[in-house]
Design a protein around this motif. Structure first.
Motif, PDB file in Angstrom:
ATOM      1  N   VAL A 224       0.846  -1.192   0.000  1.00 18.36           N
ATOM      2  CA  VAL A 224       0.000   0.000   0.000  1.00 18.36           C
ATOM      3  C   VAL A 224       0.881   1.243   0.000  1.00 18.36           C
ATOM      4  CG1 VAL A 224      -1.860  -1.214   1.176  1.00 18.36           C
ATOM      5  CG2 VAL A 224      -0.175   0.028   2.524  1.00 18.36           C
ATOM      6  N   GLU A 225       0.363   2.325  -0.550  1.00 16.03           N
ATOM      7  CA  GLU A 225       1.149   3.557  -0.659  1.00 16.03           C
ATOM      8  C   GLU A 225       0.910   4.519   0.497  1.00 16.03           C
ATOM      9  OE1 GLU A 225       3.575   4.452  -2.692  1.00 16.03           O
ATOM     10  OE2 GLU A 225       3.491   2.485  -3.653  1.00 16.03           O
ATOM     11  N   HIS A 226      -0.251   4.425   1.144  1.00 14.08           N
ATOM     12  CA  HIS A 226      -0.597   5.398   2.187  1.00 14.08           C
ATOM     13  C   HIS A 226      -1.033   4.687   3.457  1.00 14.08           C
ATOM     14  CE1 HIS A 226      -0.398   8.566  -0.803  1.00 14.08           C
ATOM     15  NE2 HIS A 226      -1.189   7.837  -1.584  1.00 14.08           N
ATOM     16  N   TRP A 227      -0.678   5.229   4.617  1.00 12.02           N
ATOM     17  CA  TRP A 227      -0.949   4.576   5.888  1.00 12.02           C
ATOM     18  C   TRP A 227      -2.446   4.355   6.124  1.00 12.02           C
ATOM     19  CZ3 TRP A 227      -3.987   6.860   9.554  1.00 12.02           C
ATOM     20  CH2 TRP A 227      -4.187   8.236   9.465  1.00 12.02           C
ATOM     21  N   LEU A 233      -7.723  -1.717   5.819  1.00 18.02           N
ATOM     22  CA  LEU A 233      -7.432  -3.141   5.714  1.00 18.02           C
ATOM     23  C   LEU A 233      -7.638  -3.900   7.029  1.00 18.02           C
ATOM     24  CD1 LEU A 233      -4.182  -3.605   3.556  1.00 18.02           C
ATOM     25  CD2 LEU A 233      -6.224  -5.026   3.445  1.00 18.02           C
ATOM     26  N   LEU A 234      -7.725  -3.179   8.137  1.00 18.18           N
ATOM     27  CA  LEU A 234      -7.691  -3.813   9.448  1.00 18.18           C
ATOM     28  C   LEU A 234      -8.679  -4.971   9.609  1.00 18.18           C
ATOM     29  CD1 LEU A 234      -6.359  -3.848  12.211  1.00 18.18           C
ATOM     30  CD2 LEU A 234      -8.020  -2.125  12.966  1.00 18.18           C
ATOM     31  N   PRO A 235      -9.954  -4.812   9.228  1.00 17.40           N
ATOM     32  CA  PRO A 235     -10.871  -5.947   9.395  1.00 17.40           C
ATOM     33  C   PRO A 235     -10.426  -7.190   8.616  1.00 17.40           C
ATOM     34  CG  PRO A 235     -12.088  -3.923   8.984  1.00 17.40           C
ATOM     35  CD  PRO A 235     -10.657  -3.617   8.706  1.00 17.40           C
ATOM     36  N   TRP A 236      -9.851  -7.000   7.437  1.00 22.04           N
ATOM     37  CA  TRP A 236      -9.378  -8.125   6.640  1.00 22.04           C
ATOM     38  C   TRP A 236      -8.124  -8.742   7.250  1.00 22.04           C
ATOM     39  CZ3 TRP A 236     -12.313  -4.313   4.741  1.00 22.04           C
ATOM     40  CH2 TRP A 236     -13.345  -4.655   3.860  1.00 22.04           C
ATOM     41  N   LEU A 237      -7.245  -7.918   7.815  1.00 25.48           N
ATOM     42  CA  LEU A 237      -6.062  -8.435   8.497  1.00 25.48           C
ATOM     43  C   LEU A 237      -6.441  -9.260   9.724  1.00 25.48           C
ATOM     44  CD1 LEU A 237      -3.806  -5.272   8.249  1.00 25.48           C
ATOM     45  CD2 LEU A 237      -3.239  -7.516   7.294  1.00 25.48           C
ATOM     46  N   GLN A 242      -6.982 -10.631   3.893  1.00 23.46           N
ATOM     47  CA  GLN A 242      -6.342  -9.480   3.254  1.00 23.46           C
ATOM     48  C   GLN A 242      -5.839  -9.782   1.845  1.00 23.46           C
ATOM     49  OE1 GLN A 242      -5.383 -10.941   6.049  1.00 23.46           O
ATOM     50  NE2 GLN A 242      -3.206 -11.386   6.088  1.00 23.46           N
ATOM     51  N   GLY A 243      -5.617 -11.066   1.542  1.00 22.33           N
ATOM     52  CA  GLY A 243      -5.143 -11.432   0.209  1.00 22.33           C
ATOM     53  C   GLY A 243      -6.137 -11.137  -0.890  1.00 22.33           C
TER      54      GLY A 243
END
Length: 296
Positions: A224-227, A233-237, A242-243
């Protein structure tokens, strides 16, 4: 009927270690085990404690009470003595216990050690350092630098969140080269994680179907380019999905190498143990752990 002779080693410096040492012994005895407790002197590693505690040769299992860092430190000793591991989850995140379906309740975990069969699990290795859960380069390694032991004891999982929020806005992608399965990929990433187990980081999931006994690494790279994309993405992580995102690279392998322009720290099971270039190898069925049977 439950039975067996256990060597008990409790990390009294783990978040719940000091107050739980007596309760750990009592729980194992109540579960039907004969317990020999070894209290390691200051400065003695978990591996040294295992070697010293088993020198008499009258135990058939090693029970370690502590967090993921303590369990990681036990690996060389467990491999040397060849005894199965029982886990009493007394740490902050307890990722290995959660990956194996071991209850976080002390008495229930003791019952698992006394009654379940020891089953083989894999180990990951990076630059000669073996690990249970995940090795990461990038954001999580920087987080491990900032997450001091005192903060872990005081704040627990909340401490991870506080430290992560402060670090997140400073996170920047770095260039790395991934070499695996005959491929060479140059990437820009915020984090690369090489998972042997399923859970890491006190709530993150490597992949939704990852298991510590499946004979493969589950790898993901957050390109990813930006924080703020990490926030999205947090819920997928957390769920291990996340894939599915286009800016997350995810794949399975049994060996890989990761190179960076300058050395970057590698976080293995929550501890900084080595630096890039990082060479990863998988060791299938490397040791045995008392745990419930894997879900079908």
């Amino acid at each position: 009927m439950p039975g067996g002779h256990a060597l008990l080693i409790v990390n009294r410096h783990a978040r719940n270690g000091a107050e739980s040492a007596a309760a750990a012994r009592a729980a194992l005895v109540e579960a039907g085990l004969t317990v020999a407790e070894f209290e390691a002197p200051a400065g003695m590693s978990c591996t040294e404690a295992i070697l010293a505690g088993t020198a008499g040769g009258d135990v058939d299992r090693v029970v370690v009470g502590g967090g993921d860092g303590t369990l990681n430190g036990a690996i060389p000793g467990l491999l040397q003595v060849g005894l199965p591991l029982g886990i009493l989850p007394l740490g902050t995140a307890n990722d290995l216990a959660r990956s194996l379906g071991i209850p976080l309740d002390l008495e229930a975990a003791a019952q698992v050690i006394a009654t379940e069969a020891a089953r083989p699990i894999d180990l990951g290795e990076v630059n000669g350092h073996r690990y249970f859960n995940v090795a990461s380069i990038g954001f999580s390694a920087e987080l491990a630098k900032e997450m001091k032991a005192e903060a872990k004891r005081r704040w627990g999982k909340l401490g991870y969140a506080i430290a992560a929020f402060g670090l997140l806005r400073r996170a920047r992608p770095f260039t790395a080269t991934l070499i695996h399965d005959g491929q060479v990929k140059r990437i820009r990433t915020i984090q690369v994680s090489v998972g042997n187990g399923k859970h890491h980081g006190g709530g993150m999931t490597v992949a939704e179907d990852a298991r510590p006994d499946d004979g493969v690494f589950d790898v993901y790279s957050l390109e990813v380019e930006h924080w703020w994309r990490l926030v999205a993405l947090l819920p997928w992580l957390r769920s291990g999905t996340q894939g599915r995102w286009k800016d997350v690279r995810a794949f399975r392998t049994t060996a890989l190498e990761l190179r960076t322009r300058r050395p970057r720290a590698v976080n293995t099971d929550g501890e900084l143990t080595t630096h890039t270039p990082a060479v990863f190898r998988l060791h299938p069925a490397a040791l045995r752990v008392f745990a419930p049977p894997p879900a079908a």
